[in-house]
Scaffold this active site. Structure first.
Site, PDB file in Angstrom:
ATOM      1  N   LYS A 190      15.394   7.103  -9.349  1.00 30.97           N
ATOM      2  CA  LYS A 190      15.806   7.979  -8.243  1.00 30.97           C
ATOM      3  C   LYS A 190      17.183   7.586  -7.701  1.00 30.97           C
ATOM      4  CE  LYS A 190      12.263   7.139  -5.535  1.00 30.97           C
ATOM      5  NZ  LYS A 190      11.519   6.132  -6.324  1.00 30.97           N
ATOM      6  N   ARG A 211       7.426   9.650   1.728  1.00 34.79           N
ATOM      7  CA  ARG A 211       6.552   8.892   0.842  1.00 34.79           C
ATOM      8  C   ARG A 211       5.092   9.055   1.222  1.00 34.79           C
ATOM      9  NH1 ARG A 211      10.468   4.897  -0.887  1.00 34.79           N
ATOM     10  NH2 ARG A 211       9.714   3.301  -2.286  1.00 34.79           N
ATOM     11  N   ARG A 255      16.000  -5.166 -13.515  1.00 33.04           N
ATOM     12  CA  ARG A 255      17.146  -4.516 -12.870  1.00 33.04           C
ATOM     13  C   ARG A 255      17.876  -5.422 -11.872  1.00 33.04           C
ATOM     14  NH1 ARG A 255      14.409   0.296  -9.190  1.00 33.04           N
ATOM     15  NH2 ARG A 255      13.447  -1.055  -7.629  1.00 33.04           N
ATOM     16  N   ARG A 258       3.430  -1.949  -5.304  1.00 35.09           N
ATOM     17  CA  ARG A 258       4.236  -0.763  -4.996  1.00 35.09           C
ATOM     18  C   ARG A 258       3.780   0.443  -5.829  1.00 35.09           C
ATOM     19  NH1 ARG A 258       9.896  -3.074  -6.097  1.00 35.09           N
ATOM     20  NH2 ARG A 258      10.653  -0.974  -5.687  1.00 35.09           N
ATOM     21  N   ARG A 296      19.414  -9.342  -7.112  1.00 34.35           N
ATOM     22  CA  ARG A 296      18.141  -8.720  -7.490  1.00 34.35           C
ATOM     23  C   ARG A 296      17.316  -8.531  -6.237  1.00 34.35           C
ATOM     24  NH1 ARG A 296      17.126  -9.311 -13.362  1.00 34.35           N
ATOM     25  NH2 ARG A 296      18.988 -10.353 -14.132  1.00 34.35           N
TER      26      ARG A 296
END
Ligand code: AMP
Length: 227
Positions: free
Chosen positions: A14, A89, A128, A173, A161
């Site tokens: 996203k 959310r 990531r 999550r 990070r």
């Protein structure tokens, strides 16, 4: 003004896609996660409340997030539009957003859902990292900087990070996403505003699919009417 929601699990891309849309179409990326992380870094009261929830991979309470995001939406008047990344959310947040926009005689133009399977998400999130200076996103496997250790966008050599990208927190999550956020797909489907994108393709391919959505009716209406 164009108002679009990017919906999808953590790690679906996203943020990456929102930044591309921002560059291409001039719509402002409004990332609730970035807003909350800024509050945590700034040590504000909201940041202190949010941190406990974020560290464990749980959602920050609706009333806290809604206030933070709405403040940014209020700052958008006169702009070309915005793309919500990570908000809403929960169904409660979606209802609050609908109400907020309705007060101004407006509504969401389109919802783009980026779908990725859980297995792939864990792999993606684990690798990531971002440039500490400009926020450009990278990945250990899928997107290393062309010159090792140097940001391609700004030349910085400092990277970071996210604390909540640890495997255990990621699992929480994902569970939270399926329980609380995925029901939003039906919420918006009932309003006929949803475009589903396969987020397992390359960044460029996903971006192309999203471009297609923007040139279709899903979001075109408000650019014609100015609503
Ligand atoms: P993100 O950067 O979107 O992955 O968000 C990171 C974390 O911030 C999430 O795991 C939540 O703890 C919190 N957060 C971000 N957006 C929201 C939201 N709309 N509602 C509740 N919590 C949120």
């Amino acid at each position: 003004m164009i108002k679009v929601i990017l919906l999808g699990p953590p790690g679906a891309g996203k943020g990456t896609q929102a930044k591309l849309i921002e560059d291409k179409l001039g719509l402002k990326q409004l990332s609730s996660g970035d807003m909350l992380r800024a509050a945590v870094t700034g040590g504000t009261a909201i940041g202190q409340t949010a941190k406990t929830f974020m560290d464990s991979g749980a959602l920050v309470p609706d009333e806290v997030v809604v206030d933070v995001v709405f403040e940014h939406i209020d700052g958008m008047s006169g702009s070309k539009g915005f793309i919500l990344d990570g908000f809403p959310r929960t169904v409660e947040q979606a209802i609050a957003l609908d109400r907020k926009l309705a007060e101004k005689g407006s509504s969401i133009d389109g919802v783009i859902v980026i779908q990725v399977s859980d297995d792939k998400l864990v792999e993606r999130i684990a690798g990531r990292f971002t440039c500490a200076q400009c926020g450009e996103g990278y990945h250990d496997v899928f997107k290393r900087p062309a010159q090792e250790g140097v940001c391609e966008k700004c030349g910085s050599q400092a990277f970071k990070r996210r604390a909540d990208d640890q495997p255990e927190t990621v699992k929480h999550r994902l569970k939270t996403y399926h329980q609380q956020t995925a029901p939003l797909i039906d919420y918006y489907r009932r309003r006929g505003k949803v475009a589903i994108i396969n987020g397992e393709l390359s960044i460029e391919h996903v971006a192309k699919e999203i471009d297609g959505v923007f040139s279709s009716d899903v979001t075109a209406e408000s650019s014609v009417t100015g609503g």
